[in-house]
Scaffold this active site. Structure first.
Site, mmCIF file in Angstrom:
data_model
loop_
_atom_site.group_PDB
_atom_site.id
_atom_site.type_symbol
_atom_site.label_atom_id
_atom_site.label_comp_id
_atom_site.label_asym_id
_atom_site.label_seq_id
_atom_site.Cartn_x
_atom_site.Cartn_y
_atom_site.Cartn_z
ATOM 1 N N GLY A 115 68.756 -16.665 -15.532
ATOM 2 C CA GLY A 115 69.537 -16.298 -14.344
ATOM 3 C C GLY A 115 70.975 -16.787 -14.354
ATOM 4 N N GLU B 52 78.986 -14.948 -20.629
ATOM 5 C CA GLU B 52 78.703 -14.904 -22.071
ATOM 6 C C GLU B 52 79.798 -15.633 -22.852
ATOM 7 O OE1 GLU B 52 75.825 -13.805 -22.806
ATOM 8 O OE2 GLU B 52 75.354 -11.869 -21.895
#
Ligand SMILES: [Zn+2]
Length: 201
Positions: free
Chosen positions: A18, A87
C-alpha cells in the site's frame, strides 16, 4: 535569518503493502490544506500513461513523468511546497542530490519506494533516503503463502522462485510477484567462503 528547511518522509515497503495509497493519502492531506503539490512517477511503470499516477487501488492523479534527473529538475516548479515521488527506487542515484536540494530550499518531500529488490537486497537509493529521512513509514503486506506479516517481494519466474542471477527482464518468461514473510521468502543467495554475499548485479 536562516531560511527554513523542508523535510523528507520515506514510505518504504514490499509490493502489495500500500505504498502508493499511503503516498496519495499524504498528497491529498496537503491538497486539502491548499498546499501546492507535484507528484512524480518514474516512467518504467507501464501501469500508467504519461502524466498519470495509478495505484493497485485504481486511483489516478495527475503527475509528471520523469526518467532522469535533468527532466526531473525541470518538472519541479520553483515555488512548490510538496513534492511526492512514487517508485523512487527506479530513479538513478543522483535523485538523492535533487531531494537534498529540495529539502534545503524548504520543500517537503515525500518519497515512496520498494526497500528491497527481488533478491531481498537494498533497492537503489532507498537505503540512503531512509537514512536521510526525518520520518520513515515502513509498511508491510500480508504473506501470500502463510498469512503472516510480509516485508519481502518474492519474484516468481514461470511459477518458481527466481534465481539470484536472473536478469530483471527475461524474454519469454512469465514473471509474477508475491508479498512474503521472511520465512516464506525464497532466493538462492550465493555465499562466499567468508560468508559474504557474492553480488552479481
Ligand atoms: Zn509466510
Amino acid at each position: 535569518m536562516k531560511s527554513k528547511k523542508g523535510s523528507l518522509e520515506v514510505v518504504a515497503g514490499c509490493m502489495f503493502s500500500g505504498k502508493t495509497e499511503e503516498l496519495m493519502r499524504l498528497v491529498r492531506r496537503a491538497e486539502y490544506a491548499k498546499q501546492s503539490v507535484i507528484t512524480i512517477k518514474h516512467r518504467i511503470d507501464n501501469r500508467v500513461h504519461t502524466a498519470c499516477i495509478n495505484s493497485h487501488a485504481g486511483r489516478v492523479l495527475v503527475a509528471s513523468a520523469a526518467d532522469d534527473v535533468a527532466s526531473l529538475r525541470a518538472a519541479i516548479p520553483q515555488n512548490i511546497e510538496v513534492v511526492a515521488i512514487d517508485e523512487v527506487q527506479f530513479f538513478p542515484a543522483e535523485i538523492f542530490t535533487v531531494i537534498e536540494e529540495l529539502v534545503d530550499r524548504g520543500v517537503r518531500v515525500i518519497a515512496a519506494g520498494l526497500d528491497t529488490d527481488f533478491r531481498g537486497q537494498p533497492f537503489g537509493v532507498m537505503p540512503q533516503l531512509m537514512t536521510y529521512a526525518d520520518h520513515v513509514h515502513k509498511l508491510s503486506a500480508i504473506c501470500m503463502q502463510c498469512g503472516k506479516d510480509a516485508r519481502w517481494t518474492q519474484r516468481l519466474v514461470n511459477g518458481k522462485p527466481a534465481d539470484w542471477n536472473d536478469p530483471l527482464i527475461m524474454v519469454g518468461a512469465e514473471d509474477a510477484y508475491e508479498a512474503r514473510c521472511r520465512t516464506c521468502f525464497s532466493i538462492n543467495k550465493p555465499v562466499t567462503l567468508h560468508g559474504q554475499t557474492n553480488r552479481t548485479a
